[in-house]
Design a protein around this motif. Structure first.
Motif, PDB file in Angstrom:
ATOM      1  N   VAL A 178     -25.993 -24.712   3.119  1.00  0.00           N
ATOM      2  CA  VAL A 178     -27.091 -24.856   4.098  1.00  0.00           C
ATOM      3  C   VAL A 178     -27.820 -26.171   3.832  1.00  0.00           C
ATOM      4  O   VAL A 178     -28.006 -26.574   2.693  1.00  0.00           O
ATOM      5  CB  VAL A 178     -28.112 -23.689   4.034  1.00  0.00           C
ATOM      6  CG1 VAL A 178     -27.652 -22.491   4.798  1.00  0.00           C
ATOM      7  CG2 VAL A 178     -28.474 -23.360   2.592  1.00  0.00           C
ATOM      8  N   GLU A 179     -28.210 -26.785   4.903  1.00  0.00           N
ATOM      9  CA  GLU A 179     -28.915 -28.063   4.786  1.00  0.00           C
ATOM     10  C   GLU A 179     -30.405 -27.801   4.621  1.00  0.00           C
ATOM     11  O   GLU A 179     -31.023 -27.149   5.464  1.00  0.00           O
ATOM     12  CB  GLU A 179     -28.649 -28.864   6.079  1.00  0.00           C
ATOM     13  CG  GLU A 179     -29.426 -30.139   6.196  1.00  0.00           C
ATOM     14  CD  GLU A 179     -28.755 -31.336   5.482  1.00  0.00           C
ATOM     15  OE1 GLU A 179     -29.148 -32.457   5.765  1.00  0.00           O
ATOM     16  OE2 GLU A 179     -27.845 -31.116   4.631  1.00  0.00           O
ATOM     17  N   SER A 180     -31.032 -28.265   3.472  1.00  0.00           N
ATOM     18  CA  SER A 180     -32.477 -28.088   3.327  1.00  0.00           C
ATOM     19  C   SER A 180     -33.160 -29.423   3.550  1.00  0.00           C
ATOM     20  O   SER A 180     -33.377 -30.195   2.621  1.00  0.00           O
ATOM     21  CB  SER A 180     -32.819 -27.550   1.935  1.00  0.00           C
ATOM     22  OG  SER A 180     -34.223 -27.554   1.790  1.00  0.00           O
ATOM     23  N   ALA A 181     -33.487 -29.694   4.839  1.00  0.00           N
ATOM     24  CA  ALA A 181     -34.087 -30.990   5.176  1.00  0.00           C
ATOM     25  C   ALA A 181     -35.408 -31.175   4.454  1.00  0.00           C
ATOM     26  O   ALA A 181     -35.724 -32.264   3.964  1.00  0.00           O
ATOM     27  CB  ALA A 181     -34.288 -31.089   6.684  1.00  0.00           C
ATOM     28  N   ALA A 182     -36.190 -30.096   4.349  1.00  0.00           N
ATOM     29  CA  ALA A 182     -37.522 -30.199   3.736  1.00  0.00           C
ATOM     30  C   ALA A 182     -37.399 -30.632   2.277  1.00  0.00           C
ATOM     31  O   ALA A 182     -38.062 -31.577   1.828  1.00  0.00           O
ATOM     32  CB  ALA A 182     -38.254 -28.857   3.830  1.00  0.00           C
ATOM     33  N   MET A 183     -36.560 -29.941   1.530  1.00  0.00           N
ATOM     34  CA  MET A 183     -36.433 -30.248   0.100  1.00  0.00           C
ATOM     35  C   MET A 183     -35.821 -31.630  -0.122  1.00  0.00           C
ATOM     36  O   MET A 183     -36.193 -32.344  -1.045  1.00  0.00           O
ATOM     37  CB  MET A 183     -35.602 -29.172  -0.611  1.00  0.00           C
ATOM     38  CG  MET A 183     -36.357 -27.893  -0.856  1.00  0.00           C
ATOM     39  SD  MET A 183     -37.817 -28.188  -1.898  1.00  0.00           S
ATOM     40  CE  MET A 183     -39.126 -27.599  -0.878  1.00  0.00           C
ATOM     41  N   LYS A 184     -34.865 -31.982   0.795  1.00  0.00           N
ATOM     42  CA  LYS A 184     -34.262 -33.304   0.650  1.00  0.00           C
ATOM     43  C   LYS A 184     -35.294 -34.411   0.862  1.00  0.00           C
ATOM     44  O   LYS A 184     -35.370 -35.384   0.115  1.00  0.00           O
ATOM     45  CB  LYS A 184     -33.128 -33.480   1.675  1.00  0.00           C
ATOM     46  CG  LYS A 184     -31.759 -33.494   1.002  1.00  0.00           C
ATOM     47  CD  LYS A 184     -30.638 -33.756   1.980  1.00  0.00           C
ATOM     48  CE  LYS A 184     -30.414 -35.250   2.198  1.00  0.00           C
ATOM     49  NZ  LYS A 184     -29.376 -35.486   3.213  1.00  0.00           N
TER      50      LYS A 184
END
Ligand code: ADP
Ligand code: MG
Length: 737
Positions: A652-658
């Motif tokens: 899953v892509e975690s845009a926030a954490m990235k």
């Protein structure tokens, strides 16, 4: 700091509360203070003055001592032994075993070296002894005090000499009672190494020329002396001691070098004059009790503008005494705060973005009969004194500015909370009216004081002051005194008042000389007044450009001041050269306040202090960033990194954490860049302290500012339980209520 910071905070508060209660006795802090004495009883019981000396000294000795104290006559050395013996008996009865010469070296602090009364009796035993010689003269080693190169380190001899005009006092610290004797501090060659010597000299100069003015108006009868009077309003912050002890910047520098804004500051104006938190009030009561016994007339206490900021103001006194009392007040504030589990921060700017602290220096001129010479009167004598003040400030605005120049006050002056670096005078309604009339050559009349309508018959009528207030002015006429507002909160006020007295003595001299030349024997009153009016008018016309009644914070004033030719010396390296000019040297020399070499030494010490303070701050900031902030950021970065990796592994892509990770990496890179800049600057060798001061202002301070910006942004991202420093919210709002 462990990861359980929030738990620790709770424990800390509980612990602190318990300690506070314990210190005041169970519930005692909530009970009314037990003051059973009559009002005024015991006042000044810890000073060697008043009743104490009347009871202990023979009438002829008392008479001689009092003549020195009140009229400044030279001390008769014959009486020293007797005064010393009485002082010793009184001190021993009050629990002292030691005495010290208490002086004010150029460090800006006070110094004391204790000696016991112990002496051999010649029969194998000991007695308490204190001779006139030990009272009058001390011999501390001067080599470790700043001398501004007036002496080489190997030329160590320094002397302290008793100042009988400021009474000896007993301090009790840590349960130890000590007899303290106010003294001046000079080198073996007789050059001043302290704050008090030039102050006393400036008071002499002021007296000489103020008396000439009084004589020329025929009003010197029965008056022996004119002295300046001084009342200093002291602003300070209080923080909880436990939170303080977790902040190396507060411990080492007295101010925070890092720290993100608290969401709440003083936007709501709910602190100023608000009800005083009970813990603070208990502290203030103890402070006032100490001051009361020391004969220091603390009068006013209140909450100041910023959260956790407070003020203390005394009744005014003659300047020499007021300066000593001011130094003592600061030390009482600091000592008593620790007894209450708090720390008193007297720094000018403990918190960035939060109102700083100053010390309004209320100054006036008084005769020994108690007449205030700056109390408005529609006569030429009053106008002569006012004209002298206006001339002095205009001629020497640069020097007055330099008296308040230091690294700490640079953080405050001109920051829309304190007066700007441009020195001007606020005259107010009444005085402006008189100045205008004088310049127009009209007969002076007093503008009628008027009454304010409060809109209710039942309220008493309140007489309006001679002028409104102008908070923005650095030098304001406030009814019957001038208030120099640019003085920093931790400053020793002796130096600004030395310069103020000296520049005004010079203008009084100038005016007195012109009056003496113009007025001839046998002149009738009308001709005499006309001659004096012409002189005052001429001086006022030349110098009234320094008077400004508008908003000193506005940009228009900066432009206007430039048009008027008033100096705007923004930083310490800009301001200090005003003390190195031929004008400054000639002035101090002419009034016997400082010789050229004494002045040079002082300026040297001021430059050194600026450089040293800034370098200590930079090193402290670097240490905190390297050993506290970067490790905390690294921990959080690895947590976020792990979270990103886990998301990726789970597909899953975690845009926030990235993006959080990118933000952290970016800010950390900027922070690290600034640390390297600091390091490079501090490692470089230098040989000229003046150039170093300029480089510090232009290179080091901006790098510290950039480091701070990155760090404060990181503080807004890193979890509170990982952040290693108590926050502004904790410092400003935790623990005082
Ligand atoms: P304000 O709040 O308007 O500044 P205050 O009357 O509260 O005025 O005074 C503030 C300070 O000024 C006090 O410390 C007070 O002792 C001092 N002060 C008042 N009159 C004089 C004076 N004639 N000379 C020196 N200081 C004075
Ligand atoms: Mg004031």
């Amino acid at each position: 700091m462990s990861t359980t910071r929030s738990h620790q905070t709770i424990e800390m508060d509980i612990d602190n509360f318990g300690r506070y209660r314990a210190m005041n006795g169970s519930n005692a802090s909530y009970a009314p203070r037990d003051v059973t004495r009559e009002f005024g009883e015991d006042y000044g019981s810890r000073i060697f003055a008043g009743n104490v000396i009347q009871r202990r000294l023979a009438p002829n000795v008392l008479d001689k001592l009092e003549r020195t104290i009140h009229f400044g006559t030279k001390l008769d050395p014959e009486i020293a032994d007797e005064v010393a013996a009485a002082m010793k008996d009184w001190a021993i009865e009050n629990g002292c075993t030691h005495y010290c010469h208490w002086f004010q070296p150029l460090t800006g602090a006070t110094a004391e070296k204790h000696d016991s009364f112990l002496s051999f009796d010649g029969r194998g035993g000991v007695i308490a002894e204190f001779t006139g010689e030990s009272l009058v003269r001390g011999e501390p080693d001067a080599s470790s005090f700043p001398t501004g190169n007036i002496r080489d380190t190997f030329e160590a001899r320094g002397y302290t000499a008793w100042d009988p005009t400021s009474p000896a006092f007993i301090t009790i610290n840590g349960g130890e009672a000590t007899l303290c004797i106010p003294t001046v501090f000079v080198s073996w060659t007789g050059e001043s190494l302290d704050q008090k010597t030039p102050l006393l000299r400036s008071i002499e100069a002021l007296n000489t020329h103020a008396m000439r003015i009084l004589k020329s108006f025929g009003s010197a009868d029965g008056i022996h002396r004119v002295t300046s009077t001084l009342g200093c309003e002291q602003e300070y912050f209080l923080v909880d001691e436990d939170a303080w002890s977790e902040r190396p910047d507060l411990m080492l520098c007295g101010r925070t070098l890092l720290g993100a804004d608290s969401p709440k500051g003083h936007q709501l104006d709910d602190h100023y004059f608000g009800s005083i938190p009970h813990r603070v009030l208990s502290f203030m009561g103890d402070v006032e009790e100490r001051l009361y016994l020391l004969g220091i007339p603390a009068k006013t206490r209140h909450n100041e503008v910023a959260p956790a900021q407070f003020e203390l103001a005394p009744l005014f006194e003659s300047t020499n005494l007021a300066c000593d009392h001011q130094m003592l007040t600061m030390s009482v504030l600091k000592n008593v705060a620790r007894e209450h589990g708090m720390v008193c921060l007297i720094h000018e700017k403990p918190f960035a973005g939060v109102n700083g602290s100053g010390k309004h220096n209320n100054w006036s001129l008084s005769t020994d009969s108690g007449k205030n010479l700056l109390s408005p009167k529609s006569n030429l004598q009053f106008l002569s004194f006012v004209t002298a003040v206006v001339r002095a400030i205009d001629l020497h605005a640069d020097m007055l500015r330099a008296t308040v120049a230091n690294a700490a006050n640079d953080l405050r002056l001109g920051a829309n909370e304190a007066p700007p670096a441009i020195i001007s005078i606020f005259a107010g309604h009444l005085l402006q009216f008189m100045i205008d009339e004088l310049i127009a050559g009209k007969t002076i009349q007093k503008a009628e004081g008027s009454f304010m309508e409060l809109g209710s018959e039942s309220l008493p009528k309140v007489e309006r002051h001679a002028g409104d207030r102008n908070r923005t002015s650095p030098f304001a006429f406030t009814g019957n005194k001038f208030e120099f507002r640019a003085v920093g909160s931790q400053a020793s006020v002796a130096w600004p008042n030395t310069v103020l007295n000296t520049i005004i003595a010079e203008s009084l001299d100038h005016i007195a000389t012109r009056i003496e030349e113009a007025v001839e024997d046998g002149m009738d009153d009308a001709a005499r007044n006309a001659a004096i009016m012409t002189i005052l008018q001429d001086v006022m016309k030349t110098h009234s450009r320094v008077v400004f009644n508008g908003d000193n914070y506005s940009d228009e004033w900066k432009q206007e001041a430039e048009r008027r030719g008033l100096p705007n010396l923004r930083s310490t390296p800009d301001a200090l050269p005003a003390m190195e000019t031929d004008k400054a040297k000639a002035l101090f020399d002419a009034y016997n306040v400082l010789s050229d070499s004494e002045l040079e030494a002082r300026v040297e010490v001021l430059y050194e202090s600026y450089v040293t303070v800034c370098e200590i701050e930079a090193r402290t900031q670097m240490m905190m960033l390297n050993t506290m902030v970067l490790p905390a950021v690294a921990r959080y970065q690895s947590e976020v990194g792990e979270s990103v990796a886990a998301s990726n592994a789970a597909g899953v892509e975690s845009a926030a954490m990235k993006s959080r990770l990118e933000e952290l990496v970016g800010l950390t890179a900027s922070l690290y860049g600034s640390i390297q800049e600091l390091d490079a600057f501090l490692s470089a060798e230098f040989d000229c302290v003046k150039q170093r001061a300029v480089d510090i202002r232009d290179t080091l301070l901006p790098a510290m500012e950039r480091a701070r910006t990155s760090c404060d942004a990181l503080e807004g991202l890193v979890p509170a339980d990982l952040w290693p420093l108590p926050s502004y919210t904790e410092l400003l709002f935790g623990g005082l209520a």
